[in-house]
Enzyme design. Structure first.
Site, mmCIF file in Angstrom:
data_model
loop_
_atom_site.group_PDB
_atom_site.id
_atom_site.type_symbol
_atom_site.label_atom_id
_atom_site.label_comp_id
_atom_site.label_asym_id
_atom_site.label_seq_id
_atom_site.Cartn_x
_atom_site.Cartn_y
_atom_site.Cartn_z
ATOM 1 N N CYS A 159 -3.050 7.815 7.204
ATOM 2 C CA CYS A 159 -3.647 7.167 6.036
ATOM 3 C C CYS A 159 -4.975 6.476 6.348
ATOM 4 O O CYS A 159 -5.719 6.124 5.431
ATOM 5 C CB CYS A 159 -2.664 6.169 5.435
ATOM 6 S SG CYS A 159 -1.121 6.939 4.879
ATOM 7 N N ASN A 206 0.867 8.219 -2.946
ATOM 8 C CA ASN A 206 0.166 8.122 -1.671
ATOM 9 C C ASN A 206 -0.267 9.523 -1.228
ATOM 10 O O ASN A 206 0.562 10.331 -0.825
ATOM 11 C CB ASN A 206 1.089 7.487 -0.629
ATOM 12 C CG ASN A 206 0.424 7.288 0.720
ATOM 13 O OD1 ASN A 206 -0.688 7.754 0.950
ATOM 14 N ND2 ASN A 206 1.109 6.604 1.621
ATOM 15 N N HIS A 215 -6.007 1.348 0.479
ATOM 16 C CA HIS A 215 -5.119 2.500 0.592
ATOM 17 C C HIS A 215 -3.984 2.360 -0.417
ATOM 18 O O HIS A 215 -3.439 1.276 -0.607
ATOM 19 C CB HIS A 215 -4.564 2.589 2.011
ATOM 20 C CG HIS A 215 -3.520 3.648 2.179
ATOM 21 N ND1 HIS A 215 -3.735 4.950 1.776
ATOM 22 C CD2 HIS A 215 -2.257 3.598 2.666
ATOM 23 C CE1 HIS A 215 -2.644 5.662 2.028
ATOM 24 N NE2 HIS A 215 -1.739 4.871 2.555
#
Length: 331
Positions: free
Chosen positions: A116, A286, A256
Site C-alpha cells: 500500500c 482498498n 491511504h
C-alpha cells in the site's frame, strides 16, 4: 538557477465497471452490510472481470487518460514506474508490458513492490529522475488487481480490497511546486501480520500450496490496524513539523484508503477537519497501490495551484511514509 522540483502536471485513473457491493458479500461470507460499513467505511469495490485482463490493462487505461488531459503523446514519455503487488507476470515487469500497450517506445521503467506504500515509494523515486535533470516526463502508476489474490471465503480480507489504477505525470518545475519533502519507513518484522504465504522463492507454487489456499492475502487485522494508526499518524505529523506546517497551512490530506478509522485518526493527529481529507474508500475499498493516485484523480477538480498536500500511507512489510507536495496547476 532555481532548484528543479518534480511537479504533478496531470492525473489519470481507471476503475473497472463491475461493482461488488456489501449486499453481494453478505451472500458469500458470514457478514452484514452494516458491519462492513461500520468497521471499514466501505460500501462497494470494483472488480476487474474478463479473460486475460490484468494490472497492466488498468495501468494503460489510466495512462491514456493522463496523456489526453496533458495533450501529449506516448512517445514523449521518458520513464514509467509501476507500483504494484499484483504484476501481470513474475517477469517481464508490468512496466515493460505497459510501455508496449500504450506505445511508449522511448520509455523504460520498472516495477516497485511496497504494497500500500508503493505509490509514494515510486513517487519519491520518480521525482529523483526529474530533479537531477535526467528526464522531463516520468509517469508514476499505482495499480493493483487485488481480486486476483483475495480468498472470497475469507471474511477478514474479501470485504476490504478492490481493483483500480491511478497515474500521475511528473515534469520539472522551478516555481517551488511539486514534491517538496518525503519521509519513508520500512520494518520487515511486520511481515508476519500481512503477507502472501506462497508463490515466491521461499515457498514456490505446488499442489500443496494451492490446496492450502496459500496464494491469497493473509492478514492479522488487529495487529495491522494498530500499527497503521500509529505509523500513518506519526509520519504525517512529522512531515508537517519538519516543514513548519500548521493545520491551517494544509489544504488536503491524501490518505491511504484502508480503513475509515485509520484515516480519521491520522486527520485528528494532524489537526485537520473532515473537509480537508480526501476519501473515496466507500466507492473503491482498498486498491493497495492504487488508492492514493485514485484519490488525486477523484479530487483533481478541487485542487488549486499552490495547495499544500500531505500524502500518507501504511502497508504490508511493514512499509509507511508521507510526502509533502505543493500542487502545480488549477484544473
Amino acid at each position: 538557477m532555481n532548484k528543479i522540483t518534480a511537479a504533478i502536471t496531470a492525473v489519470g485513473g481507471y476503475v473497472p465497471d463491475y461493482v461488488l457491493t456489501n449486499a453481494e458479500l453478505e451472500k458469500m461470507v458470514p457478514t452484514t452490510q452494516d458491519w462492513i460499513e461500520t468497521r471499514t467505511g466501505i460500501r462497494e469495490r470494483r472488480i476487474l472481470k474478463g479473460e486475460g485482463l490484468g494490472t497492466s490493462d488498468m495501468c494503460a487505461k489510466a495512462i491514456e487518460e493522463l496523456l489526453k488531459k496533458r495533450g501529449i503523446g506516448a512517445l514523449d514519455i521518458d520513464m514509467i514506474i509501476v507500483a504494484s503487488v499484483t504484476p501481470d507476470l513474475i517477469f517481464p515487469s508490468t512496466s515493460n508490458i505497459v510501455c508496449d500497450k500504450v506505445g511508449a517506445k522511448n520509455a523504460w521503467g520498472f516495477d516497485l513492490a511496497a504494497a500500500c506504500s508503493g505509490f509514494i515509494y515510486a513517487l519519491t523515486t520518480g521525482s529523483q529522475f526529474i530533479e537531477t535533470g535526467k528526464y522531463k516526463k516520468v509517469i508514476v502508476v499505482g495499480a493493483d488487481k487485488m481480486s486476483a489474490i483475495i480468498d472470497y471465503t475469507d471474511r477478514s480480507t474479501c470485504i476490504i480490497f478492490g481493483d483500480g489504477a491511478g497515474a500521475v505525470l511528473l515534469e520539472p518545475n522551478t516555481e517551488g511546486l511539486g514534491v517538496i519533502d518525503s519521509e519513508l519507513h520500512a520494518d520487515g518484522a511486520g511481515r508476519k501480520y500481512l503477507h502472501q504465504k506462497a508463490g515466491g522463492s521461499v515457498k514456490p507454487p505446488s499442489h500443496a500450496t494451492v490446496d492450502a489456499r496459500e496464494h491469497f492475502v493473509y492478514q492479522e487485522g488487529q495487529a495491522v490496524f494498530k500499527a497503521a494508526v500509529v505509523g500513518m499518524a506519526e509520519v504525517s505529523a512529522n512531515i508537517m513539523e519538519k516543514n513548519n506546517l500548521k493545520s491551517d497551512d494544509v489544504a488536503w490530506l491524501v490518505p491511504h484508503q484502508a480503513n475509515k478509522r485509520i484515516i480519521d485518526a491520522t486527520a485528528n493527529r494532524m489537526g485537520l477537519s473532515p473537509e480537508k481529507v480526501m476519501i473515496n474508500i466507500e466507492k473503491y475499498g482498498n486498491t493497495t497501490a492504487g488508492t492514493l493516485p485514485l484519490c488525486l484523480w477523484d479530487y483533481e477538480k478541487k485542487l488549486k495551484k499552490g495547495d499544500n498536500l500531505i500524502i500518507s500511507t501504511f502497508g504490508a512489510g511493514f512499509t509507511w511514509g508521507a510526502v509533502y507536495l505543493k500542487w502545480a496547476y488549477n484544473s
